[in-house]
Design a protein around this motif. Structure first.
Motif, PDB file in Angstrom:
ATOM      1  N   ILE A 131      39.554  35.843  79.914  1.00  0.00           N
ATOM      2  CA  ILE A 131      39.977  34.490  80.304  1.00  0.00           C
ATOM      3  C   ILE A 131      39.587  34.177  81.754  1.00  0.00           C
ATOM      4  CG2 ILE A 131      41.913  34.534  78.686  1.00  0.00           C
ATOM      5  CD1 ILE A 131      43.775  34.965  81.119  1.00  0.00           C
ATOM      6  N   LEU A 132      38.794  35.053  82.357  1.00  0.00           N
ATOM      7  CA  LEU A 132      38.415  34.885  83.753  1.00  0.00           C
ATOM      8  C   LEU A 132      37.472  33.705  83.928  1.00  0.00           C
ATOM      9  CD1 LEU A 132      38.848  36.420  86.458  1.00  0.00           C
ATOM     10  CD2 LEU A 132      36.685  37.575  86.017  1.00  0.00           C
ATOM     11  N   LYS A 133      37.753  32.862  84.910  1.00  0.00           N
ATOM     12  CA  LYS A 133      36.872  31.745  85.236  1.00  0.00           C
ATOM     13  C   LYS A 133      35.852  32.210  86.271  1.00  0.00           C
ATOM     14  CE  LYS A 133      40.329  28.149  84.382  1.00  0.00           C
ATOM     15  NZ  LYS A 133      41.153  27.061  84.997  1.00  0.00           N
ATOM     16  N   ILE A 134      34.571  32.039  85.935  1.00  0.00           N
ATOM     17  CA  ILE A 134      33.479  32.545  86.779  1.00  0.00           C
ATOM     18  C   ILE A 134      32.595  31.377  87.180  1.00  0.00           C
ATOM     19  CG2 ILE A 134      31.491  34.104  86.900  1.00  0.00           C
ATOM     20  CD1 ILE A 134      32.860  35.685  84.568  1.00  0.00           C
ATOM     21  N   ASN A 135      32.306  31.288  88.455  1.00  0.00           N
ATOM     22  CA  ASN A 135      31.350  30.312  88.963  1.00  0.00           C
ATOM     23  C   ASN A 135      30.160  31.035  89.557  1.00  0.00           C
ATOM     24  OD1 ASN A 135      32.957  27.973  88.382  1.00  0.00           O
ATOM     25  ND2 ASN A 135      34.243  28.508  90.135  1.00  0.00           N
ATOM     26  N   THR A 136      29.021  30.357  89.619  1.00  0.00           N
ATOM     27  CA  THR A 136      27.800  30.944  90.156  1.00  0.00           C
ATOM     28  C   THR A 136      27.492  30.304  91.504  1.00  0.00           C
ATOM     29  OG1 THR A 136      26.953  31.311  87.929  1.00  0.00           O
ATOM     30  CG2 THR A 136      25.354  31.404  89.724  1.00  0.00           C
ATOM     31  N   LYS A 137      27.526  31.121  92.566  1.00  0.00           N
ATOM     32  CA  LYS A 137      27.176  30.619  93.899  1.00  0.00           C
ATOM     33  C   LYS A 137      25.676  30.423  94.006  1.00  0.00           C
ATOM     34  CE  LYS A 137      29.470  33.939  96.137  1.00  0.00           C
ATOM     35  NZ  LYS A 137      30.061  34.711  97.256  1.00  0.00           N
ATOM     36  N   SER A 138      24.923  31.354  93.433  1.00  0.00           N
ATOM     37  CA  SER A 138      23.470  31.296  93.357  1.00  0.00           C
ATOM     38  C   SER A 138      23.098  32.249  92.235  1.00  0.00           C
ATOM     39  CB  SER A 138      22.828  31.702  94.691  1.00  0.00           C
ATOM     40  OG  SER A 138      23.161  33.039  95.017  1.00  0.00           O
ATOM     41  N   PRO A 139      21.844  32.246  91.763  1.00  0.00           N
ATOM     42  CA  PRO A 139      21.491  33.137  90.657  1.00  0.00           C
ATOM     43  C   PRO A 139      21.898  34.591  90.933  1.00  0.00           C
ATOM     44  CG  PRO A 139      19.712  31.601  91.043  1.00  0.00           C
ATOM     45  CD  PRO A 139      20.709  31.379  92.146  1.00  0.00           C
ATOM     46  N   ASN A 140      22.627  35.196  90.013  1.00  0.00           N
ATOM     47  CA  ASN A 140      23.095  36.584  90.094  1.00  0.00           C
ATOM     48  C   ASN A 140      24.135  36.803  91.181  1.00  0.00           C
ATOM     49  OD1 ASN A 140      21.301  37.262  88.040  1.00  0.00           O
ATOM     50  ND2 ASN A 140      19.663  37.719  89.494  1.00  0.00           N
ATOM     51  N   ASP A 141      24.713  35.728  91.727  1.00  0.00           N
ATOM     52  CA  ASP A 141      25.715  35.853  92.782  1.00  0.00           C
ATOM     53  C   ASP A 141      26.929  35.060  92.321  1.00  0.00           C
ATOM     54  OD1 ASP A 141      26.977  36.479  95.094  1.00  0.00           O
ATOM     55  OD2 ASP A 141      25.704  35.282  96.412  1.00  0.00           O
ATOM     56  N   PHE A 142      28.005  35.784  91.957  1.00  0.00           N
ATOM     57  CA  PHE A 142      29.129  35.158  91.278  1.00  0.00           C
ATOM     58  C   PHE A 142      30.380  35.150  92.153  1.00  0.00           C
ATOM     59  CE2 PHE A 142      26.465  37.353  88.132  1.00  0.00           C
ATOM     60  CZ  PHE A 142      26.052  36.272  87.377  1.00  0.00           C
ATOM     61  N   VAL A 143      31.252  34.192  91.869  1.00  0.00           N
ATOM     62  CA  VAL A 143      32.580  34.160  92.472  1.00  0.00           C
ATOM     63  C   VAL A 143      33.569  33.827  91.365  1.00  0.00           C
ATOM     64  CG1 VAL A 143      32.382  31.728  93.147  1.00  0.00           C
ATOM     65  CG2 VAL A 143      34.033  33.213  94.304  1.00  0.00           C
ATOM     66  N   THR A 144      34.710  34.479  91.375  1.00  0.00           N
ATOM     67  CA  THR A 144      35.730  34.241  90.363  1.00  0.00           C
ATOM     68  C   THR A 144      36.994  33.726  91.032  1.00  0.00           C
ATOM     69  OG1 THR A 144      36.790  36.413  90.480  1.00  0.00           O
ATOM     70  CG2 THR A 144      34.810  36.239  89.106  1.00  0.00           C
ATOM     71  N   GLU A 145      37.906  33.242  90.195  1.00  0.00           N
ATOM     72  CA  GLU A 145      39.202  32.824  90.713  1.00  0.00           C
ATOM     73  C   GLU A 145      39.954  34.022  91.300  1.00  0.00           C
ATOM     74  OE1 GLU A 145      41.336  31.218  87.392  1.00  0.00           O
ATOM     75  OE2 GLU A 145      40.631  32.792  86.056  1.00  0.00           O
ATOM     76  N   VAL A 146      39.579  35.225  90.882  1.00  0.00           N
ATOM     77  CA  VAL A 146      40.214  36.423  91.434  1.00  0.00           C
ATOM     78  C   VAL A 146      39.767  36.644  92.886  1.00  0.00           C
ATOM     79  CG1 VAL A 146      40.513  38.910  91.148  1.00  0.00           C
ATOM     80  CG2 VAL A 146      40.349  37.441  89.150  1.00  0.00           C
ATOM     81  N   ASP A 147      38.443  36.490  93.145  1.00  0.00           N
ATOM     82  CA  ASP A 147      37.963  36.560  94.540  1.00  0.00           C
ATOM     83  C   ASP A 147      38.772  35.615  95.417  1.00  0.00           C
ATOM     84  OD1 ASP A 147      34.762  37.757  94.549  1.00  0.00           O
ATOM     85  OD2 ASP A 147      35.536  37.036  92.653  1.00  0.00           O
ATOM     86  N   GLN A 148      38.934  34.382  94.937  1.00  0.00           N
ATOM     87  CA  GLN A 148      39.589  33.354  95.743  1.00  0.00           C
ATOM     88  C   GLN A 148      41.071  33.625  95.919  1.00  0.00           C
ATOM     89  OE1 GLN A 148      38.162  30.279  93.175  1.00  0.00           O
ATOM     90  NE2 GLN A 148      36.351  29.847  94.421  1.00  0.00           N
ATOM     91  N   ALA A 149      41.745  34.081  94.854  1.00  0.00           N
ATOM     92  CA  ALA A 149      43.169  34.389  94.963  1.00  0.00           C
ATOM     93  C   ALA A 149      43.399  35.605  95.867  1.00  0.00           C
ATOM     94  CB  ALA A 149      43.752  34.649  93.574  1.00  0.00           C
ATOM     95  N   ALA A 150      42.541  36.614  95.746  1.00  0.00           N
ATOM     96  CA  ALA A 150      42.673  37.798  96.590  1.00  0.00           C
ATOM     97  C   ALA A 150      42.444  37.448  98.057  1.00  0.00           C
ATOM     98  CB  ALA A 150      41.697  38.878  96.139  1.00  0.00           C
ATOM     99  N   GLU A 151      41.429  36.614  98.314  1.00  0.00           N
ATOM    100  CA  GLU A 151      41.153  36.216  99.695  1.00  0.00           C
ATOM    101  C   GLU A 151      42.321  35.416 100.275  1.00  0.00           C
ATOM    102  OE1 GLU A 151      37.128  35.126 101.035  1.00  0.00           O
ATOM    103  OE2 GLU A 151      38.004  33.183 101.531  1.00  0.00           O
ATOM    104  N   ALA A 152      42.878  34.514  99.492  1.00  0.00           N
ATOM    105  CA  ALA A 152      44.011  33.720  99.966  1.00  0.00           C
ATOM    106  C   ALA A 152      45.201  34.611 100.313  1.00  0.00           C
ATOM    107  CB  ALA A 152      44.397  32.685  98.917  1.00  0.00           C
ATOM    108  N   ALA A 153      45.454  35.624  99.481  1.00  0.00           N
ATOM    109  CA  ALA A 153      46.575  36.533  99.748  1.00  0.00           C
ATOM    110  C   ALA A 153      46.349  37.323 101.033  1.00  0.00           C
ATOM    111  CB  ALA A 153      46.754  37.483  98.567  1.00  0.00           C
ATOM    112  N   ILE A 154      45.108  37.786 101.233  1.00  0.00           N
ATOM    113  CA  ILE A 154      44.785  38.542 102.446  1.00  0.00           C
ATOM    114  C   ILE A 154      44.973  37.669 103.683  1.00  0.00           C
ATOM    115  CG2 ILE A 154      42.899  39.615 103.746  1.00  0.00           C
ATOM    116  CD1 ILE A 154      41.728  40.451 100.974  1.00  0.00           C
ATOM    117  N   ILE A 155      44.412  36.469 103.654  1.00  0.00           N
ATOM    118  CA  ILE A 155      44.484  35.584 104.818  1.00  0.00           C
ATOM    119  C   ILE A 155      45.928  35.211 105.121  1.00  0.00           C
ATOM    120  CG2 ILE A 155      43.890  33.257 105.644  1.00  0.00           C
ATOM    121  CD1 ILE A 155      41.201  33.595 104.168  1.00  0.00           C
TER     122      ILE A 155
END
Length: 326
Positions: free
Chosen positions: A33-57
């Motif tokens: 059920i993971l939502k995946i976006n493509t920043k550029s070809p073969n370079d991905f970002v997920t909602e998990v990257d964003q949630a983890a970064e928000a928690a760290i910050i």
């Protein structure tokens, strides 16, 4: 170094890394059920990257609201832009591994003061392995002191690397480097998370590591862990200006020198314009990063720089519009 003896800033970084790791571990149990976006070809970002970064910050700025932030997904959008202290964050290094369920990824957090990394944490949530270091106080895996390997011959060495994967990367140049290294050493490995690769050098699992195209958040924490474990880190010519050079070698002293000797002809000089473009791209991670201009050899690969010294990373001029490079 016991947990009680850790530097207070390192303790906060560890708390943030473990919080991000918990988010990553929960998400890893339901990748479908993971939502995946493509920043550029073969370079991905997920909602998990964003949630983890928000928690760290959130954790870092609660403790140190006057500090600056440089993070992979949000650039310098948070924190105090002109602080002498800057946290350099990769919330999920190895996103491609993560979305495939391949268990090699990590959280990387470093703190730089006046452009020098002082604290470092790399957390592997799948193994609950915590690599950490404070400048001048050694590097550790959980409670075990780390030392780089003692091997001295390239023929005995295991070397880590990362393959180029972005459109526009120079594959011909990389394949020449790969061939030279592979024919000299005992083996080459590519797990796919540079921050962990650097920790593996510190732990002695690898004798050296090299890669091109990396960003500051990929290498800031791991580089301190390597040097605090007795290793060396630099660019392909062996100079210490690796953080923004987009090329890095790390290793035990004897093997490091031999890898530098092999890869120095493939180094590319990063110009001041390139550094500015990288800084702008960090501020606008969704924008298109300008491609650096490199000299070409006759075979179409990047040529070694002509007789020019390595470009030193300098702190930006102090003004209202300036900000530190790190």
């Amino acid at each position: 170094m016991t947990q009680a003896a850790l530097h207070p800033m390192l303790n906060v970084a560890i708390k943030a890394a473990r919080a991000a790791g918990a988010i990553i571990n929960r998400a890893s149990m339901d990748l479908d059920i993971l939502k995946i976006n493509t920043k550029s070809p073969n370079d991905f970002v997920t909602e998990v990257d964003q949630a983890a970064e928000a928690a760290i910050i959130d954790i870092l700025l609660q403790a140190y609201p006057e500090h600056g932030i440089l993070a992979e997904e949000s650039g310098r959008a948070h924190g105090a832009r002109h602080s002498e202290y800057q946290w350099i964050i990769d919330p999920l290094d190895g996103t491609t591994n993560f979305i495939h369920g391949f268990p090699v990824y990590c959280v990387s957090i470093a703190l730089a003061h006046r452009n020098v990394v002082q604290q470092a944490v790399v957390y592997d949530p799948t193994r609950n392995d915590l690599f950490y270091a404070t400048k001048g106080r050694g590097a550790f895996l959980n409670d075990r002191r780390l030392r780089v390997s003692r091997r001295t011959r390239m023929s005995d060495a295991l070397i880590g690397t990362g393959f180029p994967f972005r459109r526009g990367d120079n594959f011909k140049r990389y394949m020449k480097m790969f061939e030279e290294i592979m024919t000299q050493c005992a083996g080459v490995r590519r797990p796919g998370a540079a921050a962990l690769d650097l920790c593996y050098v510190a732990a002695g699992y690898y004798d050296a590591f090299f890669e091109t195209g990396l960003n500051p958040w990929d290498v800031a924490a791991g580089s301190l862990i390597v040097t605090e474990a007795g290793g060396l880190v630099g660019n392909f010519t062996g100079e210490p200006d690796f953080l923004f050079q987009r090329e890095i070698i790390a290793g035990s002293p004897k093997i490091y020198g031999q890898v530098v000797q092999t890869l120095a002809p493939y180094s590319r000089v990063i110009t001041a314009d390139d550094l500015e473009a990288d800084a702008q791209a960090a501020q606008h991670p969704d924008g298109v990063k300008p491609k650096a201009k490199t000299a070409k050899a006759a075979d179409g690969t990047d040529a070694a720089p002509k007789k020019r010294g390595p470009v030193r990373i300098k702190k930006a001029e102090s003004s209202e519009d300036s900000e530190p490079l790190v």
